[in-house]
Motif scaffolding. Structure first.
Motif, PDB file in Angstrom:
ATOM      1  N   PRO A 173       6.186 -13.584   4.683  1.00  8.55           N
ATOM      2  CA  PRO A 173       5.135 -12.541   5.294  1.00  8.55           C
ATOM      3  C   PRO A 173       5.281 -11.223   4.528  1.00  8.55           C
ATOM      4  CG  PRO A 173       7.467 -12.978   6.420  1.00  8.55           C
ATOM      5  CD  PRO A 173       7.181 -13.806   5.082  1.00  8.55           C
ATOM      6  N   VAL A 174       4.181 -10.624   3.883  1.00  4.04           N
ATOM      7  CA  VAL A 174       4.126  -9.484   3.186  1.00  4.04           C
ATOM      8  C   VAL A 174       3.418  -8.211   4.391  1.00  4.04           C
ATOM      9  CG1 VAL A 174       3.408  -8.269   1.082  1.00  4.04           C
ATOM     10  CG2 VAL A 174       3.850 -10.787   1.194  1.00  4.04           C
ATOM     11  N   GLY A 175       4.009  -7.162   4.028  1.00  6.32           N
ATOM     12  CA  GLY A 175       3.442  -6.127   4.955  1.00  6.32           C
ATOM     13  C   GLY A 175       2.827  -5.004   4.102  1.00  6.32           C
ATOM     14  N   ASP A 176       2.393  -3.955   4.556  1.00  4.53           N
ATOM     15  CA  ASP A 176       1.913  -2.816   3.910  1.00  4.53           C
ATOM     16  C   ASP A 176       2.678  -1.944   3.101  1.00  4.53           C
ATOM     17  OD1 ASP A 176      -0.465  -1.958   6.761  1.00  4.53           O
ATOM     18  OD2 ASP A 176      -0.616  -3.513   4.826  1.00  4.53           O
ATOM     19  N   PHE A 177       4.061  -2.008   3.218  1.00  3.40           N
ATOM     20  CA  PHE A 177       5.138  -1.400   2.538  1.00  3.40           C
ATOM     21  C   PHE A 177       5.815  -2.161   1.461  1.00  3.40           C
ATOM     22  CE2 PHE A 177       4.908   2.271   5.484  1.00  3.40           C
ATOM     23  CZ  PHE A 177       4.410   1.783   6.568  1.00  3.40           C
ATOM     24  N   THR A 178       6.191  -1.262   0.440  1.00  7.26           N
ATOM     25  CA  THR A 178       7.026  -1.945  -0.531  1.00  7.26           C
ATOM     26  C   THR A 178       8.575  -1.937  -0.214  1.00  7.26           C
ATOM     27  OG1 THR A 178       7.253   0.003  -1.627  1.00  7.26           O
ATOM     28  CG2 THR A 178       5.553  -1.495  -2.598  1.00  7.26           C
ATOM     29  N   ALA A 179       9.334  -2.870  -0.636  1.00  8.43           N
ATOM     30  CA  ALA A 179      10.656  -3.005   0.044  1.00  8.43           C
ATOM     31  C   ALA A 179      11.402  -1.723  -0.347  1.00  8.43           C
ATOM     32  CB  ALA A 179      11.490  -4.046  -0.613  1.00  8.43           C
ATOM     33  N   ASP A 180      11.159  -1.111  -1.240  1.00 10.17           N
ATOM     34  CA  ASP A 180      12.093   0.295  -1.649  1.00 10.17           C
ATOM     35  C   ASP A 180      11.778   1.523  -0.595  1.00 10.17           C
ATOM     36  OD1 ASP A 180       9.545   2.116  -3.892  1.00 10.17           O
ATOM     37  OD2 ASP A 180       9.437   1.061  -1.987  1.00 10.17           O
ATOM     38  N   VAL A 181      11.084   1.206   0.734  1.00  9.22           N
ATOM     39  CA  VAL A 181      10.976   2.070   1.546  1.00  9.22           C
ATOM     40  C   VAL A 181      12.252   2.091   2.509  1.00  9.22           C
ATOM     41  CG1 VAL A 181       8.500   2.097   1.766  1.00  9.22           C
ATOM     42  CG2 VAL A 181       9.648   0.642   3.366  1.00  9.22           C
ATOM     43  N   TRP A 182      13.171   0.959   2.383  1.00 13.59           N
ATOM     44  CA  TRP A 182      14.336   1.007   3.279  1.00 13.59           C
ATOM     45  C   TRP A 182      15.422   1.904   2.491  1.00 13.59           C
ATOM     46  CZ3 TRP A 182      15.585  -2.197   7.623  1.00 13.59           C
ATOM     47  CH2 TRP A 182      14.589  -3.091   7.893  1.00 13.59           C
ATOM     48  N   ASP A 183      15.228   2.346   1.303  1.00 15.77           N
ATOM     49  CA  ASP A 183      16.134   3.300   0.798  1.00 15.77           C
ATOM     50  C   ASP A 183      15.977   4.866   1.160  1.00 15.77           C
ATOM     51  OD1 ASP A 183      15.750   1.343  -2.188  1.00 15.77           O
ATOM     52  OD2 ASP A 183      16.914   1.133  -0.469  1.00 15.77           O
ATOM     53  N   VAL A 184      14.413   4.992   1.770  1.00 17.40           N
ATOM     54  CA  VAL A 184      14.284   6.364   1.944  1.00 17.40           C
ATOM     55  C   VAL A 184      13.807   6.402   3.334  1.00 17.40           C
ATOM     56  CG1 VAL A 184      12.497   7.889   1.611  1.00 17.40           C
ATOM     57  CG2 VAL A 184      12.960   6.521  -0.238  1.00 17.40           C
ATOM     58  N   ALA A 185      13.686   5.567   4.093  1.00 19.29           N
ATOM     59  CA  ALA A 185      13.356   5.652   5.615  1.00 19.29           C
ATOM     60  C   ALA A 185      14.570   5.760   6.427  1.00 19.29           C
ATOM     61  CB  ALA A 185      12.388   4.457   6.130  1.00 19.29           C
ATOM     62  N   SER A 186      14.378   6.564   7.711  1.00 20.94           N
ATOM     63  CA  SER A 186      15.699   6.081   8.712  1.00 20.94           C
ATOM     64  C   SER A 186      15.423   4.831   9.543  1.00 20.94           C
ATOM     65  CB  SER A 186      15.657   7.425   9.766  1.00 20.94           C
ATOM     66  OG  SER A 186      14.214   7.557  10.273  1.00 20.94           O
ATOM     67  N   TYR A 187      14.238   4.455   9.822  1.00 23.02           N
ATOM     68  CA  TYR A 187      14.164   3.230  10.495  1.00 23.02           C
ATOM     69  C   TYR A 187      13.000   2.567   9.680  1.00 23.02           C
ATOM     70  CZ  TYR A 187      16.906   4.967  14.470  1.00 23.02           C
ATOM     71  OH  TYR A 187      18.025   5.342  15.102  1.00 23.02           O
ATOM     72  N   LEU A 203       0.817  -1.154  -0.135  1.00 20.43           N
ATOM     73  CA  LEU A 203      -0.128  -0.107   0.073  1.00 20.43           C
ATOM     74  C   LEU A 203       0.814   1.261   0.009  1.00 20.43           C
ATOM     75  CD1 LEU A 203      -2.891   1.021   0.147  1.00 20.43           C
ATOM     76  CD2 LEU A 203      -2.669   0.955   2.704  1.00 20.43           C
ATOM     77  N   VAL A 204       1.900   1.328   0.769  1.00 21.40           N
ATOM     78  CA  VAL A 204       2.807   2.344   0.759  1.00 21.40           C
ATOM     79  C   VAL A 204       4.229   2.036   0.283  1.00 21.40           C
ATOM     80  CG1 VAL A 204       3.632   4.298   2.487  1.00 21.40           C
ATOM     81  CG2 VAL A 204       1.485   3.042   2.873  1.00 21.40           C
ATOM     82  N   THR A 205       4.679   3.114  -0.614  1.00 23.31           N
ATOM     83  CA  THR A 205       5.736   2.912  -1.418  1.00 23.31           C
ATOM     84  C   THR A 205       6.764   4.118  -0.989  1.00 23.31           C
ATOM     85  OG1 THR A 205       5.005   4.536  -3.069  1.00 23.31           O
ATOM     86  CG2 THR A 205       4.649   1.927  -3.406  1.00 23.31           C
ATOM     87  N   ALA A 206       7.867   3.990  -1.431  1.00 25.62           N
ATOM     88  CA  ALA A 206       9.250   4.888  -0.966  1.00 25.62           C
ATOM     89  C   ALA A 206       8.637   6.290  -1.324  1.00 25.62           C
ATOM     90  CB  ALA A 206      10.298   4.605  -1.667  1.00 25.62           C
ATOM     91  N   SER A 207       8.039   6.240  -2.414  1.00 27.83           N
ATOM     92  CA  SER A 207       7.820   7.696  -2.792  1.00 27.83           C
ATOM     93  C   SER A 207       6.591   8.680  -2.043  1.00 27.83           C
ATOM     94  CB  SER A 207       7.232   7.849  -4.506  1.00 27.83           C
ATOM     95  OG  SER A 207       5.610   7.119  -4.557  1.00 27.83           O
ATOM     96  N   MET A 208       5.902   7.657  -1.176  1.00 32.40           N
ATOM     97  CA  MET A 208       4.956   8.060  -0.293  1.00 32.40           C
ATOM     98  C   MET A 208       5.468   8.788   0.992  1.00 32.40           C
ATOM     99  SD  MET A 208       2.001   5.315  -1.430  1.00 32.40           S
ATOM    100  CE  MET A 208       0.982   5.998  -0.291  1.00 32.40           C
TER     101      MET A 208
END
Ligand SMILES: Nc1nc(=O)c2c([nH]1)NC[C@@H]1CN(c3ccc(C(=O)N[C@@H](CCC(=O)O)C(=O)O)cc3)C=[N+]21
Length: 286
Positions: free
Chosen positions: A240-254, A216-221
């Motif tokens: 296990p699949v969550g609400d976020f795409t894996a690319d959030v690891w490139d943008v988030a701090s944690y 549901l939530v991607t890095a661009s969001m």
């Protein structure tokens, strides 16, 4: 930037070490904390989760009691089991494992639980106390999320938090918990009716996915450096699949890993709820 892990598994292990000391102290006072579980039916995932709860109890010295009922159990049989646990002095608190088979209304079953023994914190009495800012039993996943953020010293006071998902076990009570004076965050509670989800998530310091909608939530969001908490664990093809795409690891701090993030914290908070109740009982007996 690659985000750091909010390692729920490690924090939960540390919490269990702390709990074992508290249980040992209670046992010295002659108070033995006990967790009961009511499992209706033979759903494999529920059996795994309930077995995990009993293993967790054993690790910290909490006695645990199982009530396993067949998938075709009648409401009367479920009610009788719940009343036995309400009256049992051995059981400090207990849970009725969800989901329940179709002939048992979950809301009806949860409302039979004595609020003082509601180890999940999911009865209307305890959720009502959360609304009113009164002390009651806190629901495990919301409490586990706040505890995980606190242990990593993620700033919460005045933080903008976007919670995605308005379910009664996570999203909705989490919004209440985060806006309590002792947490003091500002919460936007998003859901399927939210017009422009990306607009809301991009403004948040912390984004918590509790919708159970994979991807549901991607890095661009996300705002660069945002903190991501992924609750929505579902297993799709065994992963296990969550609400976020894996690319959030490139943008988030944690980011909380799945598995190993929110799940272990949920389980640890169940034990905390039982030990806290036992400590209240011990204090009354002094
Ligand atoms: N009355 C009731 N209370 C609950 O708290 C409750 C419930 N019913 N019904 C089912 C859900 C689900 N739930 C989980 C808790 C932890 C993990 C957990 O620890 N998961 C591991 C992964 C386990 C795996 O490999 O699937 C992790 O995230 O690291 C999973 C699922 C509690 N639930």
């Amino acid at each position: 930037m690659t985000a750091q892990r909010l390692d729920g598994k490690a924090v939960a292990a540390q919490i269990k070490i702390e709990l074992k000391q508290r249980v040992d102290a209670l046992r010295e006072q002659g108070v033995i904390p006990g967790l009961g579980t009511v499992l209706v039916g033979d759903d494999p995932a529920s059996q795994i989760y309930v077995n995990g709860k009993h293993r967790d109890c054993e690790q910290v010295g909490i006695e645990s009691y199982r009530v396993d009922l067949p998938a075709d159990a009648t409401p009367e049989q479920v009610e009788r089991s719940i009343r036995v646990l309400n009256d049992s002095t051995m059981c400090t608190g207990y849970i009725v494992q969800l989901p329940l088979p179709p002939q048992i209304d979950p809301n009806w079953a949860l409302e039979l639980i004595d609020p003082d023994k509601d180890a999940d914190g999911l009865t209307s009495d305890n959720l009502g106390k959360l609304v009113l800012g009164r002390s009651g039993v806190l629901p495990c996943t919301p409490r586990g999320i706040v505890e995980l953020l606190r242990r990593y010293e993620i700033p919460l006071d005045g933080a903008k938090v976007c919670v995605v998902g308005r379910g009664t076990t996570v999203g909705r009570p989490l919004g209440l918990l985060l806006t309590r004076r002792d947490v003091n965050a500002t919460v936007t509670l998003c859901h399927t009716g939210t017009k422009n989800l990306a607009e809301e998530t991009r403004q948040a310091d912390i984004v918590i996915g509790a919708a159970g909608h994979p991807g549901l939530v991607t890095a661009s969001m996300l705002k660069p450096g945002a903190v991501v908490v992924d609750v929505g664990v579902r297993r799709i093809e065994g992963k296990p699949v969550g609400d976020f795409t894996a690319d959030v690891w490139d943008v988030a701090s944690y980011v909380t890993p799945n598995p190993g993030g929110v799940g272990p914290m949920t389980r640890a908070m169940l034990l905390v709820n039982v030990v806290e109740r036992a400590e209240q009982i011990a204090a009354q007996e002094q």
